[in-house]
Design an enzyme around this catalytic site. Structure first.
Site, PDB file in Angstrom:
ATOM      1  N   LYS A   1      -8.247  47.618  12.120  1.00  0.00           N
ATOM      2  CA  LYS A   1      -7.942  48.749  12.103  1.00  0.00           C
ATOM      3  C   LYS A   1      -7.389  49.127  10.267  1.00  0.00           C
ATOM      4  CE  LYS A   1      -3.123  48.924  11.510  1.00  0.00           C
ATOM      5  NZ  LYS A   1      -2.449  50.114   9.797  1.00  0.00           N
TER       6      LYS A   1
ATOM      7  N   GLY B   1      -3.061  41.130   3.840  1.00  0.00           N
ATOM      8  CA  GLY B   1      -1.732  42.649   3.612  1.00  0.00           C
ATOM      9  C   GLY B   1      -0.772  41.583   2.632  1.00  0.00           C
ATOM     10  N   SER B   2       0.330  41.993   2.636  1.00  0.00           N
ATOM     11  CA  SER B   2       1.757  41.033   2.855  1.00  0.00           C
ATOM     12  C   SER B   2       2.325  40.293   3.152  1.00  0.00           C
ATOM     13  CB  SER B   2       2.803  42.544   2.848  1.00  0.00           C
ATOM     14  OG  SER B   2       2.991  42.711   4.042  1.00  0.00           O
ATOM     15  N   THR B   3       2.467  39.310   2.326  1.00  0.00           N
ATOM     16  CA  THR B   3       2.943  38.147   2.963  1.00  0.00           C
ATOM     17  C   THR B   3       3.873  38.129   4.420  1.00  0.00           C
ATOM     18  OG1 THR B   3       2.524  37.017   0.777  1.00  0.00           O
ATOM     19  CG2 THR B   3       4.322  35.417   1.861  1.00  0.00           C
TER      20      THR B   3
ATOM     21  N   GLY C   1       2.395  39.094   6.968  1.00  0.00           N
ATOM     22  CA  GLY C   1       1.238  37.987   7.479  1.00  0.00           C
ATOM     23  C   GLY C   1       2.266  36.682   8.146  1.00  0.00           C
TER      24      GLY C   1
ATOM     25  N   GLU D   1      -4.840  36.480   4.470  1.00  0.00           N
ATOM     26  CA  GLU D   1      -5.153  36.564   2.795  1.00  0.00           C
ATOM     27  C   GLU D   1      -3.539  37.821   2.498  1.00  0.00           C
ATOM     28  OE1 GLU D   1      -5.580  37.832  -0.043  1.00  0.00           O
ATOM     29  OE2 GLU D   1      -7.345  38.940   0.232  1.00  0.00           O
TER      30      GLU D   1
ATOM     31  N   CYS E   1      -4.656  41.963  -5.114  1.00  0.00           N
ATOM     32  CA  CYS E   1      -4.050  40.683  -4.018  1.00  0.00           C
ATOM     33  C   CYS E   1      -3.881  39.408  -5.561  1.00  0.00           C
ATOM     34  CB  CYS E   1      -4.872  40.106  -3.043  1.00  0.00           C
ATOM     35  SG  CYS E   1      -6.075  39.932  -3.047  1.00  0.00           S
TER      36      CYS E   1
ATOM     37  N   GLU F   1       5.397  39.342  -6.143  1.00  0.00           N
ATOM     38  CA  GLU F   1       4.525  39.488  -6.050  1.00  0.00           C
ATOM     39  C   GLU F   1       4.725  41.798  -6.405  1.00  0.00           C
ATOM     40  OE1 GLU F   1       1.334  40.530  -2.683  1.00  0.00           O
ATOM     41  OE2 GLU F   1      -0.173  40.274  -4.336  1.00  0.00           O
TER      42      GLU F   1
HETATM   43  P1  NAI Z   1       1.486  45.592   4.774  1.00  0.00           P
HETATM   44  O1  NAI Z   1       1.390  43.978   4.803  1.00  0.00           O
HETATM   45  O2  NAI Z   1       2.317  45.943   5.009  1.00  0.00           O
HETATM   46  O3  NAI Z   1      -0.030  46.589   4.984  1.00  0.00           O
HETATM   47  C1  NAI Z   1      -1.054  45.580   5.281  1.00  0.00           C
HETATM   48  C2  NAI Z   1      -1.621  45.978   6.866  1.00  0.00           C
HETATM   49  O4  NAI Z   1      -0.761  46.054   7.990  1.00  0.00           O
HETATM   50  C3  NAI Z   1      -1.574  47.509   6.916  1.00  0.00           C
HETATM   51  O5  NAI Z   1      -2.902  48.087   7.724  1.00  0.00           O
HETATM   52  C4  NAI Z   1      -0.944  48.094   8.318  1.00  0.00           C
HETATM   53  O6  NAI Z   1      -0.480  48.967   9.130  1.00  0.00           O
HETATM   54  C5  NAI Z   1      -0.594  46.463   8.876  1.00  0.00           C
HETATM   55  N1  NAI Z   1       0.947  46.519   8.808  1.00  0.00           N
HETATM   56  C6  NAI Z   1       2.379  46.608   8.394  1.00  0.00           C
HETATM   57  N2  NAI Z   1       3.207  46.102   9.616  1.00  0.00           N
HETATM   58  C7  NAI Z   1       2.148  45.450  10.805  1.00  0.00           C
HETATM   59  C8  NAI Z   1       3.299  44.178  12.026  1.00  0.00           C
HETATM   60  N3  NAI Z   1       3.903  44.440  11.975  1.00  0.00           N
HETATM   61  N4  NAI Z   1       1.509  43.946  12.887  1.00  0.00           N
HETATM   62  C9  NAI Z   1       0.448  43.649  12.498  1.00  0.00           C
HETATM   63  N5  NAI Z   1       0.083  44.819  11.478  1.00  0.00           N
HETATM   64  C10 NAI Z   1       1.185  45.895  10.057  1.00  0.00           C
HETATM   65  O7  NAI Z   1       1.464  45.965   3.046  1.00  0.00           O
HETATM   66  P2  NAI Z   1       2.322  47.059   2.355  1.00  0.00           P
HETATM   67  O8  NAI Z   1       3.920  47.038   2.999  1.00  0.00           O
HETATM   68  O9  NAI Z   1       1.509  48.179   2.441  1.00  0.00           O
HETATM   69  O10 NAI Z   1       2.912  46.809   0.877  1.00  0.00           O
HETATM   70  C11 NAI Z   1       3.511  45.670   0.925  1.00  0.00           C
HETATM   71  C12 NAI Z   1       3.493  44.731  -0.225  1.00  0.00           C
HETATM   72  O11 NAI Z   1       2.712  44.091   0.356  1.00  0.00           O
HETATM   73  C13 NAI Z   1       2.609  45.203  -1.551  1.00  0.00           C
HETATM   74  O12 NAI Z   1       3.971  45.580  -2.261  1.00  0.00           O
HETATM   75  C14 NAI Z   1       2.288  43.947  -1.930  1.00  0.00           C
HETATM   76  O13 NAI Z   1       2.764  43.122  -3.314  1.00  0.00           O
HETATM   77  C15 NAI Z   1       1.517  43.612  -0.448  1.00  0.00           C
HETATM   78  N6  NAI Z   1       0.192  44.007  -0.229  1.00  0.00           N
HETATM   79  C16 NAI Z   1      -0.866  42.517  -0.285  1.00  0.00           C
HETATM   80  C17 NAI Z   1      -2.203  43.121  -0.549  1.00  0.00           C
HETATM   81  C18 NAI Z   1      -2.882  41.834  -0.404  1.00  0.00           C
HETATM   82  O14 NAI Z   1      -4.386  42.350  -0.479  1.00  0.00           O
HETATM   83  N7  NAI Z   1      -2.584  41.119  -0.341  1.00  0.00           N
HETATM   84  C19 NAI Z   1      -2.430  44.246   0.084  1.00  0.00           C
HETATM   85  C20 NAI Z   1      -1.182  45.163   0.849  1.00  0.00           C
HETATM   86  C21 NAI Z   1      -0.760  44.885  -0.206  1.00  0.00           C
END
Ligand code: NAI
Ligand code: MG
Length: 493
Positions: A197, A249-251, A254, A271, A305, A402
């Site tokens: 996804k 994605g976000s901590t 995670g 990650e 990240c 972050e």
């Molecule tokens: P997010 O962690 O919500 O999104 C990442 C992915 O997870 C997306 O595909 C989203 O649809 C999915 N997702 C969201 N909620 C979920 C759940 N409950 N269960 C399973 N999947 C879910 O990240 P977001 O809200 O877009 O960004 C927020 C912050 O996260 C950013 O400001 C940044 O600090 C951090 N981030 C870190 C990343 C990294 O590469 N480590 C990448 C993206 C965001």
């Protein structure tokens, strides 16, 4: 151009020759007005009957609409992946599996230009980066893991491995195609099948990849690509017939995933976020170090990240480095992601721009001193000037949390021990950078820093052969290299 004032040389940037616009043509990229879900080798309408828009963050214009997968769609995708795993993919000789993966890699290369343009349109990153980094690196991942598919006995000498089964893979919006490659390539090379996804703001290159996968004749169900937001991701995480969750994605999310899979047999690699320290010693080549700092924090608008979002500069060269950095920031071009001269493109979404602006305000309130480059910003779209803060305290939120944007917190230090303690003093541990002329200092630092990746006299360098992953709240598990294979197999004997 320079003028002398109070014995300091001040560089002038407004007199430089302006670069003529060099926009990449949009016409080389075909984007459908609407995309369905890629399940079992076909594009299928979502049972929710719902679609959502994906926009171009540089213009705020709608690019396309994509399906919003619900639980019924996730069930369908998991069933397709399970059938393909049991009946086809896990039984196929590994060298045959490899041929499909090589084919996908070659097709990404053939359509590299189209991928790069769509990546920049959908996510806002500068075309220079999508063209020279994201797309070639994605193809390289498929090539690299295709090579391992029939050589697992060398990857795990004297051991027998089996695939895990069906993997659910959830990726973020900062490197959409590259993260899809990081997830899919090692999983299918080791005989697993997947449901991937992409993030809701950047689904288009994953859907293009689905088209390639279809053209490559990969057996139906081996790779399923479904779109949706957090609820779709949660339905994947909670599905009982999934053997492994791979998440970037976000901590915060995670942690939700960890709680959701506790007590199940699901394996996971997570990650997550980071707050990397980039450390400059006084014996470092300062001009190169400043380039490394720019690359560390302004690459991909700072949506990285492992971004070098904290800079530690040894006291004796502090002033000099900060001045060099400010001068260099004034030369960075912020604007149209499709222009080949652009260094810093659009912030990925309105929400992310709000997060970044919130932190810039927090930094000012905390008493740190802000400097932003004076470049003009486009009238439309989501943009942010490269920004640095000095006078930062270790406890300040801009030094601890972050931000995921082009915002750098700078501090000074005197001794090695002091900087090691400061560098490690965060909840994260994904990456770090060290700039010094002395090899011994590099080894001392790399052994003491709690970070999954430590770069020496460079920053933000990636290679498919090299493992990547974090400590502490940056997550666990490694992707890339041999370690990346390990995350997709059971060692049975
Ligand atoms: P997010 O962690 O919500 O999104 C990442 C992915 O997870 C997306 O595909 C989203 O649809 C999915 N997702 C969201 N909620 C979920 C759940 N409950 N269960 C399973 N999947 C879910 O990240 P977001 O809200 O877009 O960004 C927020 C912050 O996260 C950013 O400001 C940044 O600090 C951090 N981030 C870190 C990343 C990294 O590469 N480590 C990448 C993206 C965001
Ligand atoms: Mg978009």
């Amino acid at each position: 151009m320079a003028t002398a004032k109070n014995n300091t040389i001040k560089l002038k940037f407004d007199s430089a020759r302006k670069l003529a616009p060099a926009p990449e043509s949009k016409s080389a990229a075909k984007i459908n007005p609407r995309y369905d879900l890629f399940i079992n080798g076909k594009f299928e309408k979502p049972s929710s009957k719902k679609y959502f828009d994906t926009i171009n963050p540089a213009t705020e214009e709608k690019l396309s609409e994509v399906a919003d997968a619900n639980e019924a769609d996730v069930n369908k995708a998991v069933k397709a992946a399970r059938d393909a795993y049991e009946n086809v993919w896990s039984k196929m000789p590994a060298k045959e599996r490899a041929k499909y993966i090589y084919r996908i890699a070659r097709m990404i290369q053939e359509r590299a230009r189209e991928f790069a343009i769509i990546e920049s349109l959908d996510g806002g990153k500068a075309i220079r980066e999508s063209r020279d980094f994201d797309v070639p690196a994605a193809a390289n991942h498929f090539f690299y893991y295709a090579g391992w598919a029939d050589k697992l006995e060398y990857a795990f000498p004297n051991r027998r491995t089996t695939p895990l089964g069906v993997a659910g893979q959830i990726i973020p919006w900062n490197f959409p195609l590259l993260m899809a490659a990081w997830k899919i390539a090692p999983a299918i090379a080791t005989g697993n099948t997947v449901i991937l996804k992409p993030a809701e703001t950047t689904p288009l290159t994953a859907l293009k990849l689905a088209e390639i996968i279809q053209e490559a004749d990969l057996p139906p169900g081996v790779v399923n690509i479904i779109t949706g937001a957090g609820a779709t991701g949660a339905a994947i995480v909670n599905h009982p017939d999934i053997n492994k969750i791979a998440f970037t994605g976000s901590t915060d999310v995670g942690k939700i995933i960890q709680r959701a899979i506790a007590g199940t047999n699901k394996k996971a690699t997570l990650e997550l976020g980071g707050k990397a320290a980039n450390i400059i010693f006084d014996d470092a080549p300062l001009d190169q170090a400043v380039e490394g700092v720019v690359n560390g924090i302004f690459f991909n608008q700072g949506h990285v990240c492992c971004a070098g979002s904290r800079l530690y500069v040894q006291e004796s060269v502090f002033k000099q480095v900060v001045q060099k950095l400010k001068d260099r920031m004034e030369t960075l071009i912020v604007g149209d992601p499709l222009d080949k001269n652009t260094d810093i493109g659009a912030i990925n979404s309105k929400q992310q721009l709000e997060v970044i602006n919130k932190y810039i305000k927090i930094g000012q309130k905390e008493g740190a001193e802000m400097f932003e480059s004076s470049c003009p910003l486009p009238g439309k779209g989501f943009f942010c000037r490269p920004t640095i803060f000095t006078n930062v305290a270790q406890s300040n939120r801009i030094a601890q949390e972050e931000i995921f944007g082009p915002v750098l917190a700078i501090q000074s230090f005197r001794t090695d021990d002091e900087v090691i303690e400061k560098a490690n003093n965060t909840p994260f541990g994904l990456s770090a950078g060290v700039w010094t002329d002395k090899g011994s200092k590099i080894f001392n630092m790399t052994t003491k820093m709690r970070a999954g990746v430590v770069w020496a006299n460079t920053f933000n360098k990636f290679d498919p052969t090299s493992p990547f992953g974090g400590y502490k709240e940056s997550g666990y598990g490694r992707e890339g290299g041999l370690h990346g294979l390990n995350a997709y197999v059971n060692i049975v004997s």
